[in-house]
Design a protein around this motif. Structure first.
Motif, PDB file in Angstrom:
ATOM      1  N   ALA A 184      -4.525   0.549   6.128  1.00 47.27           N
ATOM      2  CA  ALA A 184      -3.623  -0.587   6.330  1.00 47.27           C
ATOM      3  C   ALA A 184      -4.138  -1.491   7.441  1.00 47.27           C
ATOM      4  O   ALA A 184      -4.083  -2.731   7.325  1.00 47.27           O
ATOM      5  N   ARG A 185      -4.671  -0.902   8.490  1.00 43.99           N
ATOM      6  CA  ARG A 185      -5.216  -1.690   9.593  1.00 43.99           C
ATOM      7  C   ARG A 185      -6.407  -2.532   9.127  1.00 43.99           C
ATOM      8  O   ARG A 185      -6.548  -3.705   9.495  1.00 43.99           O
ATOM      9  N   THR A 193      -5.160  -5.445   7.057  1.00 44.70           N
ATOM     10  CA  THR A 193      -4.586  -6.441   7.972  1.00 44.70           C
ATOM     11  C   THR A 193      -5.686  -7.284   8.605  1.00 44.70           C
ATOM     12  O   THR A 193      -5.507  -8.482   8.846  1.00 44.70           O
ATOM     13  N   GLN A 214      -2.788   4.781   7.297  1.00 49.28           N
ATOM     14  CA  GLN A 214      -2.534   3.823   8.372  1.00 49.28           C
ATOM     15  C   GLN A 214      -3.808   3.095   8.778  1.00 49.28           C
ATOM     16  O   GLN A 214      -3.790   1.890   9.055  1.00 49.28           O
ATOM     17  N   VAL A 228       0.527  -6.175   5.372  1.00 41.57           N
ATOM     18  CA  VAL A 228       0.537  -4.905   4.670  1.00 41.57           C
ATOM     19  C   VAL A 228       1.899  -4.244   4.839  1.00 41.57           C
ATOM     20  O   VAL A 228       2.418  -4.141   5.950  1.00 41.57           O
ATOM     21  N   LYS A 229       2.478  -3.822   3.723  1.00 44.10           N
ATOM     22  CA  LYS A 229       3.690  -2.999   3.746  1.00 44.10           C
ATOM     23  C   LYS A 229       3.289  -1.620   3.273  1.00 44.10           C
ATOM     24  O   LYS A 229       2.929  -1.435   2.107  1.00 44.10           O
ATOM     25  N   LEU A 230       3.335  -0.645   4.168  1.00 41.05           N
ATOM     26  CA  LEU A 230       2.855   0.698   3.896  1.00 41.05           C
ATOM     27  C   LEU A 230       4.013   1.622   3.577  1.00 41.05           C
ATOM     28  O   LEU A 230       4.982   1.717   4.312  1.00 41.05           O
ATOM     29  N   LEU A 286       0.850  -1.189   0.000  1.00 36.75           N
ATOM     30  CA  LEU A 286       0.000   0.000   0.000  1.00 36.75           C
ATOM     31  C   LEU A 286       0.884   1.237   0.000  1.00 36.75           C
ATOM     32  O   LEU A 286       1.750   1.388   0.877  1.00 36.75           O
ATOM     33  N   TYR A 287       0.680   2.103  -0.969  1.00 35.70           N
ATOM     34  CA  TYR A 287       1.545   3.274  -1.056  1.00 35.70           C
ATOM     35  C   TYR A 287       0.780   4.507  -1.520  1.00 35.70           C
ATOM     36  O   TYR A 287      -0.310   4.419  -2.071  1.00 35.70           O
TER      37      TYR A 287
END
Length: 285
Positions: A271-272, A275, A268, A281-283, A244-245
């Motif tokens: 991303a939660r 998850t 964020q 997740v790689k943010l 995720l970017y």
């Protein structure tokens, strides 16, 4: 002669090594140096994502490639990285590690009819430098050509060398036109192609989120995206997780002035929620 200019996260210039097909970047998502293989030096792609950083982007596929030149360029750059002073002279101290070789660049890599041959040659160079299994071999793709047998074969070769696929999914695919990717989609096509990618090679979802015209994606859009991921997993897609970017470099498309980075707290929270589906997740903000 290879430039001595220091590489930066905000600059992914394709000509930074003075090559036609090969270029080094410092990648925030990779966390080090990524060696890119640009199979679309004609700046042509079958999608036109509104956040794309490629200048003079046009619709189309990859041109006929000089595979001997591509292989020679990759060999020379890896020699400079592995055996020379490339890291010390070109890379910030905190990023002085070789993370991957990635099929990326100025268009969709798998649009090349020579894609399978490219993968075979890149793997041969990695074997020469004893890098197979020590660094990643990555395909960054919109997934549009996954129905083609040669692409599936190439992905299987990559899997055997510790490779992985980054499959672009910016919003839940709907039957119709995608505003973000400027392409007509069928939800069933995207589902099938994602399942094929995950079947043949470890696959990450790659998602770009941002504001457009001052608005973030709506709750309806976000829930649709989460539901689509969950549906694909239920159908058997064994996903590695989500990359995720947000926007790090300016778009070179006509919509550039309409785009803005999403707030860090919003990213964020998304991303939660991802998850919560059971996905890593790689943010990257």
């Amino acid at each position: 002669m290879i430039s001595k200019t220091l590489l930066q996260v905000v600059d992914h210039s394709r000509d930074s090594a003075g090559c036609v097909y090969v270029y080094p970047v410092v990648s925030r998502r990779a966390g080090g140096v990524s060696v890119g293989i640009n199979l679309n030096p004609n700046n042509a792609c079958n999608w036109r994502c509104v956040y794309c950083q490629v200048p003079d982007l046009s619709r189309g596929g990859a041109p006929e490639l000089n595979l001997d030149l591509m292989e020679a360029e990759l060999h020379q750059l890896l020699q400079d990285i592995v055996q020379g002073d490339f890291m010390q002279s070109r890379v910030p101290l905190e990023a002085q590690r070789l993370n991957d070789v990635a099929f990326s660049g100025n268009g969709e890599p798998t649009s090349s009819l020579q894609f399978l041959s490219c993968v075979e040659r890149v793997i041969a160079v990695l074997r020469h430098f004893d890098l197979v299994g020590k660094i990643k071999l990555v395909l960054i793709t919109n997934g549009s050509q996954l129905d083609r047998r040669q692409v599936q074969t190439a992905l299987s070769l990559m899997k055997n060398c510790g490779g992985e696929v980054w499959f672009k999914l910016d919003r839940a695919p709907m039957d119709g036109f995608s505003q973000v990717n400027q392409i007509s989609l069928k939800r069933s096509q995207v589902t099938r192609r994602l399942l094929l990618a995950a079947k043949h090679c470890p696959t990450w979802i790659q998602t770009c989120m941002f504001e457009m015209d001052g608005a973030l994606p709506s709750e309806l859009q976000l829930q649709g995206y989460l539901d689509f991921l969950q549906e694909c997993m239920a159908e058997g897609a064994l996903l590695e997780g989500v990359l995720l970017y947000g926007l790090a470099r300016p778009s070179m498309q006509p919509e550039a002035s309409r785009l803005a980075a999403a707030p860090a707290l919003w990213m964020q929270e998304l991303a939660r929620r991802i998850t919560g589906l059971g996905l890593e997740v790689k943010l990257s903000l």
